[in-house]
Write a protein that holds these residues in place. Structure first.
Motif, PDB file in Angstrom:
ATOM      1  N   ILE A   9      70.286 -18.129 106.680  1.00 18.06           N
ATOM      2  CA  ILE A   9      70.339 -16.635 107.401  1.00 18.06           C
ATOM      3  C   ILE A   9      70.285 -15.714 105.923  1.00 18.06           C
ATOM      4  O   ILE A   9      69.745 -14.600 106.202  1.00 18.06           O
ATOM      5  CB  ILE A   9      71.765 -16.395 107.847  1.00 18.06           C
ATOM      6  N   GLU A  10      70.962 -15.980 104.824  1.00 16.79           N
ATOM      7  CA  GLU A  10      70.518 -15.027 103.680  1.00 16.79           C
ATOM      8  C   GLU A  10      69.200 -14.774 103.301  1.00 16.79           C
ATOM      9  O   GLU A  10      68.478 -13.877 103.053  1.00 16.79           O
ATOM     10  CB  GLU A  10      71.431 -15.405 102.362  1.00 16.79           C
ATOM     11  N   ILE A  11      68.344 -16.016 103.320  1.00 18.55           N
ATOM     12  CA  ILE A  11      66.868 -15.840 103.072  1.00 18.55           C
ATOM     13  C   ILE A  11      66.162 -15.053 103.875  1.00 18.55           C
ATOM     14  O   ILE A  11      65.341 -14.154 103.822  1.00 18.55           O
ATOM     15  CB  ILE A  11      66.330 -17.414 103.139  1.00 18.55           C
ATOM     16  N   ALA A  12      66.379 -15.241 105.494  1.00 20.25           N
ATOM     17  CA  ALA A  12      65.928 -14.507 106.337  1.00 20.25           C
ATOM     18  C   ALA A  12      66.345 -12.881 106.401  1.00 20.25           C
ATOM     19  O   ALA A  12      65.304 -12.262 106.261  1.00 20.25           O
ATOM     20  CB  ALA A  12      66.303 -14.808 107.777  1.00 20.25           C
ATOM     21  N   ASN A  13      67.540 -12.493 105.795  1.00 17.40           N
ATOM     22  CA  ASN A  13      67.540 -11.114 105.609  1.00 17.40           C
ATOM     23  C   ASN A  13      66.944 -10.588 104.529  1.00 17.40           C
ATOM     24  O   ASN A  13      66.571  -9.387 104.600  1.00 17.40           O
ATOM     25  CB  ASN A  13      69.155 -11.139 105.342  1.00 17.40           C
ATOM     26  N   VAL A  14      66.741 -11.551 103.280  1.00 17.58           N
ATOM     27  CA  VAL A  14      65.918 -10.745 102.134  1.00 17.58           C
ATOM     28  C   VAL A  14      64.566 -10.690 102.706  1.00 17.58           C
ATOM     29  O   VAL A  14      63.796  -9.677 102.267  1.00 17.58           O
ATOM     30  CB  VAL A  14      65.989 -11.918 101.023  1.00 17.58           C
ATOM     31  N   LEU A  15      63.933 -11.423 103.456  1.00 14.65           N
ATOM     32  CA  LEU A  15      62.455 -11.405 103.971  1.00 14.65           C
ATOM     33  C   LEU A  15      62.472 -10.120 104.882  1.00 14.65           C
ATOM     34  O   LEU A  15      61.402  -9.434 104.737  1.00 14.65           O
ATOM     35  CB  LEU A  15      62.112 -12.829 104.737  1.00 14.65           C
ATOM     36  N   VAL A  16      63.274 -10.018 105.811  1.00 10.27           N
ATOM     37  CA  VAL A  16      63.259  -8.819 106.533  1.00 10.27           C
ATOM     38  C   VAL A  16      63.300  -7.541 105.817  1.00 10.27           C
ATOM     39  O   VAL A  16      62.608  -6.723 106.021  1.00 10.27           O
ATOM     40  CB  VAL A  16      64.461  -8.975 107.726  1.00 10.27           C
ATOM     41  N   LEU A  17      64.152  -7.643 105.018  1.00  8.07           N
ATOM     42  CA  LEU A  17      64.260  -6.473 104.185  1.00  8.07           C
ATOM     43  C   LEU A  17      62.972  -5.907 103.117  1.00  8.07           C
ATOM     44  O   LEU A  17      62.458  -4.839 103.251  1.00  8.07           O
ATOM     45  CB  LEU A  17      65.559  -6.510 103.040  1.00  8.07           C
ATOM     46  N   ILE A  18      62.485  -7.064 102.678  1.00  2.33           N
ATOM     47  CA  ILE A  18      61.091  -6.900 101.908  1.00  2.33           C
ATOM     48  C   ILE A  18      60.014  -6.512 102.936  1.00  2.33           C
ATOM     49  O   ILE A  18      59.143  -5.705 102.663  1.00  2.33           O
ATOM     50  CB  ILE A  18      60.643  -8.402 101.137  1.00  2.33           C
ATOM     51  N   SER A  19      59.821  -7.077 104.181  1.00  2.59           N
ATOM     52  CA  SER A  19      58.900  -6.680 105.072  1.00  2.59           C
ATOM     53  C   SER A  19      59.195  -5.191 105.616  1.00  2.59           C
ATOM     54  O   SER A  19      57.899  -4.499 105.794  1.00  2.59           O
ATOM     55  CB  SER A  19      58.871  -7.516 106.255  1.00  2.59           C
ATOM     56  N   ILE A  20      60.384  -4.649 105.612  1.00  2.00           N
ATOM     57  CA  ILE A  20      60.581  -3.209 105.964  1.00  2.00           C
ATOM     58  C   ILE A  20      60.105  -2.403 104.821  1.00  2.00           C
ATOM     59  O   ILE A  20      59.493  -1.444 105.134  1.00  2.00           O
ATOM     60  CB  ILE A  20      62.014  -3.163 106.455  1.00  2.00           C
ATOM     61  N   LEU A  21      60.446  -2.802 103.550  1.00  2.00           N
ATOM     62  CA  LEU A  21      60.024  -1.950 102.418  1.00  2.00           C
ATOM     63  C   LEU A  21      58.376  -1.891 102.036  1.00  2.00           C
ATOM     64  O   LEU A  21      58.010  -0.567 102.215  1.00  2.00           O
ATOM     65  CB  LEU A  21      60.575  -2.266 101.335  1.00  2.00           C
ATOM     66  N   ALA A  22      57.901  -3.094 102.634  1.00  2.00           N
ATOM     67  CA  ALA A  22      56.399  -3.176 102.519  1.00  2.00           C
ATOM     68  C   ALA A  22      55.955  -2.284 103.528  1.00  2.00           C
ATOM     69  O   ALA A  22      54.678  -1.678 103.379  1.00  2.00           O
ATOM     70  CB  ALA A  22      55.958  -4.571 102.514  1.00  2.00           C
ATOM     71  N   GLY A  23      56.288  -2.457 104.834  1.00  2.00           N
ATOM     72  CA  GLY A  23      55.772  -1.524 105.834  1.00  2.00           C
ATOM     73  C   GLY A  23      55.804  -0.087 105.739  1.00  2.00           C
ATOM     74  O   GLY A  23      55.053   0.578 106.264  1.00  2.00           O
ATOM     75  N   VAL A  24      56.859   0.476 105.067  1.00  3.93           N
ATOM     76  CA  VAL A  24      57.060   1.714 104.682  1.00  3.93           C
ATOM     77  C   VAL A  24      56.453   2.152 103.516  1.00  3.93           C
ATOM     78  O   VAL A  24      55.664   3.518 103.684  1.00  3.93           O
ATOM     79  CB  VAL A  24      58.683   2.165 104.334  1.00  3.93           C
ATOM     80  N   SER A  25      56.252   1.610 102.507  1.00  2.00           N
ATOM     81  CA  SER A  25      55.423   1.688 101.548  1.00  2.00           C
ATOM     82  C   SER A  25      53.909   1.765 101.627  1.00  2.00           C
ATOM     83  O   SER A  25      53.120   2.592 100.757  1.00  2.00           O
ATOM     84  CB  SER A  25      55.914   1.132 100.161  1.00  2.00           C
ATOM     85  N   PHE A  26      53.278   0.809 102.474  1.00  2.00           N
ATOM     86  CA  PHE A  26      51.929   0.677 102.588  1.00  2.00           C
ATOM     87  C   PHE A  26      51.022   1.820 102.692  1.00  2.00           C
ATOM     88  O   PHE A  26      50.193   1.961 102.273  1.00  2.00           O
ATOM     89  CB  PHE A  26      51.520  -0.705 103.279  1.00  2.00           C
ATOM     90  N   PRO A  27      51.485   2.599 103.701  1.00  2.00           N
ATOM     91  CA  PRO A  27      50.648   4.079 104.185  1.00  2.00           C
ATOM     92  C   PRO A  27      50.695   4.928 102.952  1.00  2.00           C
ATOM     93  O   PRO A  27      49.851   5.686 102.544  1.00  2.00           O
ATOM     94  CB  PRO A  27      51.512   4.597 105.445  1.00  2.00           C
ATOM     95  N   LYS A  28      51.843   4.964 102.186  1.00  2.00           N
ATOM     96  CA  LYS A  28      51.695   6.024 101.204  1.00  2.00           C
ATOM     97  C   LYS A  28      50.880   5.299  99.771  1.00  2.00           C
ATOM     98  O   LYS A  28      50.317   6.360  99.423  1.00  2.00           O
ATOM     99  CB  LYS A  28      53.261   6.102 100.616  1.00  2.00           C
TER     100      LYS A  28
END
Length: 145
Positions: free
Chosen positions: A9-28
Motif C-alpha cells: 500500500i505504501e509503494i502504491a501510494n508513492v507511485l500514484v503521487l509520482i504519476s499525478i506530479l508527472a501528469g501535471v508537469s508534463f504539459p508545462k
C-alpha cells in the motif's frame, strides 16, 4: 521480530503521487520545450545571417542568403574563380528544430561591404511551431531588428 521494508500500500501510494506530479508537469515542460525550439531557431537564423554578411565582407564579393521553405543556404562568388558556390552547410530549420520558417523575401543579397540593396525593403521572417511563434526583421542595410 521487526518488519523491515515497505508495504504494498505504501509503494502504491508513492507511485500514484509520482504519476499525478508527472501528469501535471508534463504539459508545462512540453510548452517550455516548444518555446525553446522557436527561440533556438531564431538565434540560428540570426547566426546564419551574420555568417552571410561576414562572408560577403571577407570575400569582397556579392553573397546571397537564400530561403527555400524552412531551409537556409548561403551562396557566394568564389574569390578566385568567381563561380557561385555554397558556403558552409545548408541548414534545415524544420529538421533541426521542428519549426516552420516563412520569409517575405526569397533571398537577401549582401555586397562586398556587407550591405544589402537599399531598395529591397525590410525582410520579415516568421518562425512558428504549434502555439509558439517569433519573428525578426532585417533592414535593407542588413541590420537584424
Amino acid at each position: 521480530m521487526k518488519n523491515r521494508g515497505f508495504t504494498l500500500i505504501e509503494i502504491a501510494n508513492v507511485l500514484v503521487l509520482i504519476s499525478i506530479l508527472a501528469g501535471v508537469s508534463f504539459p508545462k515542460v512540453s510548452r517550455a520545450y516548444t518555446a525553446y525550439q522557436v527561440r533556438a531557431a531564431r538565434d540560428a537564423i540570426v547566426t546564419i545571417h551574420a555568417k552571410a554578411r561576414s562572408t560577403a565582407m571577407q570575400r569582397g564579393k556579392t553573397t546571397f542568403l537564400h530561403f527555400h521553405g524552412d531551409t537556409l543556404e548561403i551562396r557566394s562568388a568564389n574569390p578566385v574563380s568567381g563561380a557561385m558556390e555554397t558556403v558552409g552547410v545548408v541548414e534545415s530549420m524544420g529538421r533541426r528544430f521542428g519549426v516552420t520558417v516563412l520569409s517575405s523575401h526569397d533571398s537577401l543579397m549582401f555586397d562586398g561591404r556587407g550591405l544589402g540593396p537599399m531598395n529591397a525593403g525590410i525582410c520579415a521572417i516568421y518562425i512558428s511551431t504549434g502555439a509558439h511563434s517569433d519573428s525578426l526583421r532585417i533592414s535593407p542595410l542588413g541590420r537584424v531588428m
